[in-house]
Design a protein around this motif. Structure first.
Motif, mmCIF file in Angstrom:
data_model
loop_
_atom_site.group_PDB
_atom_site.id
_atom_site.type_symbol
_atom_site.label_atom_id
_atom_site.label_comp_id
_atom_site.label_asym_id
_atom_site.label_seq_id
_atom_site.Cartn_x
_atom_site.Cartn_y
_atom_site.Cartn_z
ATOM 1 N N ARG A 143 0.837 -1.211 0.000
ATOM 2 C CA ARG A 143 0.000 0.000 0.000
ATOM 3 C C ARG A 143 0.863 1.248 0.000
ATOM 4 N NH1 ARG A 143 -4.598 0.924 4.515
ATOM 5 N NH2 ARG A 143 -2.788 0.853 5.907
ATOM 6 N N HIS A 148 -1.468 -1.057 -5.065
ATOM 7 C CA HIS A 148 -2.863 -1.468 -5.069
ATOM 8 C C HIS A 148 -3.668 -0.536 -5.977
ATOM 9 C CE1 HIS A 148 -2.037 -4.289 -1.957
ATOM 10 N NE2 HIS A 148 -1.865 -3.391 -1.002
ATOM 11 N N TYR A 150 -7.455 0.044 -6.439
ATOM 12 C CA TYR A 150 -8.825 -0.253 -6.028
ATOM 13 C C TYR A 150 -9.802 -0.062 -7.196
ATOM 14 C CZ TYR A 150 -13.244 -0.050 -3.505
ATOM 15 O OH TYR A 150 -14.516 -0.289 -3.079
ATOM 16 N N LEU A 254 -0.929 -10.259 -4.757
ATOM 17 C CA LEU A 254 -1.118 -9.092 -5.617
ATOM 18 C C LEU A 254 -1.542 -9.498 -7.028
ATOM 19 C CD1 LEU A 254 -0.759 -5.965 -5.691
ATOM 20 C CD2 LEU A 254 1.599 -6.366 -6.421
ATOM 21 N N TYR A 354 -7.682 -6.327 -5.716
ATOM 22 C CA TYR A 354 -6.336 -5.769 -5.639
ATOM 23 C C TYR A 354 -5.409 -6.494 -4.665
ATOM 24 C CZ TYR A 354 -8.410 -3.450 -1.560
ATOM 25 O OH TYR A 354 -9.042 -3.203 -0.369
ATOM 26 N N PHE A 355 -5.955 -7.370 -3.805
ATOM 27 C CA PHE A 355 -5.128 -8.121 -2.853
ATOM 28 C C PHE A 355 -5.928 -9.340 -2.430
ATOM 29 C CE2 PHE A 355 -3.123 -8.996 1.321
ATOM 30 C CZ PHE A 355 -1.776 -8.894 0.985
#
Length: 460
Positions: A143, A148, A150, A254, A354-355
């Protein structure tokens, strides 16, 4: 100016921070200005040297450090933001006396990650003996690296492979990247050269043709490997993970799919890591496209990998991956189809794009493995163990071999105590020895400019 090794250096240079690293607390400044050997400052110095040395052909971490003994970097706190002062920096990082912009950005990525991981906001804030906290720590590092995205569709392809592959294999990685770029995929690699640079380079052309102006070329590295695999100039999001285990976890959480190109022992380590995770009972049914590919000249490499995996872990494990030889377009088509399945699954189960919080990673894949002679000798490489456990031990064995080849700590261990000794089931050890010998014969365990010397001995 030239240094004592007759290498061109920039005697003095000062650059100003930009972006999120403009301001640091006084505590952080004091920590980064530590003098003497060891400590955070020494770690930062080594990582900076690796970034500045990005276009060099040298891939021996110890040699890189020895070639620039007078290099140093000092943090200068100022009212309007921090500056960095470099002494005797490698000249290839500069154009007309000015540091190349992409290298400058990478330098401050190093500063950002080293500062975070070395303060109370980093390891002091997380209990890194707990699996839950390790995953949250990995998330926080990513982050802060702003990787990331979103709300974006699942479109990030992780590419693994060797940094010293041959010209045909390198061109093939570019062809794959191009096909992925045409289809809107973005690339995440270990940030170095070879199979880590090729997909990014190909994707830039595909993105350009599709008028994609915000292409993501994410590079994940670690202090122990960065000198041997310096960040390539295409990387626009560089993140320094603390160790190989957190780096590997970052890749699989990721990315939305993984492509494996030809490599050596390090690539085998990555393959075993992924198989060990996907084979866990809690991850059964989780879609994760996993393709091994290369030009026709690389078919034998993947044949040997596949043969070893089936022998060590069972034929059913091979259902987790596809092997596609000499067909870049088919690889891209299959990967995009796989990511469609990932999107459907994560949407249905309310898992973020995103994760991947939903992926179970056992602690045996999270805790750092120190490749000491004692730890290498204690690995239990026996076929009667559960697949995920044996995968974890085999991954550690390969990790130790990688360390003995290119990581500063491992190289020093070999120099001081001789080669590692690894043991287990006789037939499994014979297969492991056969696989490693095939790597040697294919010149996948030879460092450019030097003769390969084995760092292990199979004890039967």
């Amino acid at each position: 100016m030239n240094n004592e090794n007759n290498l061109k250096v920039i005697e003095k240079c000062t650059i100003a921070a930009r972006g999120g690293m403009t301001l640091l607390s006084q505590e952080e400044v004091n920590m980064m200005m530590e003098v003497g050997k060891g400590g955070v400052h020494e770690l930062f110095r080594k990582c900076c040297l690796a970034v500045l040395n990005c276009d060099a052909k040298e891939d021996d971490a110890m040699a890189v450090l020895e070639r620039y003994p007078d290099f140093d970097v000092t943090l200068i706190p100022r009212e309007r933001g921090i500056h960095l002062r470099f002494v005797n920096a490698p000249a290839q990082a500069f154009v007309d006396g000015k540091m190349i912009s992409g290298i400058r950005d990478s330098i401050f990525s190093v500063l950002r990650d080293i500062v975070f991981q070395s303060t109370e906001k980093g390891e002091g804030h997380y209990n890194l003996e707990e699996s839950f906290d390790i995953t949250n720590f990995v998330f926080e590092i990513l982050r802060r690296g702003e990787v990331h995205q979103y709300g974006a569709e699942p479109n990030l392809v992780v590419c693994w492979g060797g940094h010293s592959i041959n010209r045909d294999e390198y061109q093939y990685t570019k062809d794959i990247g191009y096909q992925l770029g045409l289809r809107g995929a973005h690339i995440c690699t270990g940030c170095g050269t070879g199979a880590m640079k090729g997909p990014m380079k190909g994707a830039t052309v595909g993105h350009s043709k599709q008028r994609i102006k915000d292409g993501r070329y994410i590079g994940l590295t670690e202090p122990g490997i960065i000198a041997a695999e310096a960040p390539n100039p295409i990387v626009n999001h560089l993140v320094i993970m603390p160790d190989i285990e957190k780096r590997l976890e970052a890749f699989v959480r990721l990315g939305h799919g993984i492509i494996v190109f030809p490599g050596g022992v390090g690539t085998a380590e990555e393959i075993l890591y992924l198989i060990g995770i996907l084979s866990h009972e809690k991850n059964k049914g989780v879609p994760f496209p996993f393709i091994m590919t290369g030009p026709k000249e690389s078919a034998e490499y993947f044949h040997k990998i596949d043969e070893f995996i089936r022998f060590a872990l069972g034929d059913e494990v091979a259902d987790m991956y596809e092997i596609i030889i000499d067909d870049p377009e088919e690889v891209a088509v299959r990967m995009m189809a796989g990511m469609d399945a990932v999107k459907l699954y994560r949407t249905k189960n309310r898992i973020s794009y995103y994760f991947n919080w939903g992926l179970h990673i056992d602690s045996s894949f999270q805790f750092p493995f120190i490749p000491s002679h004692e730890n290498m000798a204690s690995l239990a490489l026996y076929k009667d163990r559960p697949v995920e456990e044996l995968s974890a031990s085999l991954r550690r064995a390969f990790s130790g071999i990688v360390a003995g080849n290119v990581k500063e700590y491992g190289v020093q261990q070999i120099r001081e105590h001789g080669v590692y000794k690894i043991k287990g089931d006789k037939d499994l050890m014979e297969k492991l020895d056969d696989l490693l010998q095939s790597f040697i014969e294919q010149k996948r365990m030879k460092l450019p400019g030097s003769t390969y010397v084995p760092v292990f001995e199979v004890v039967r």
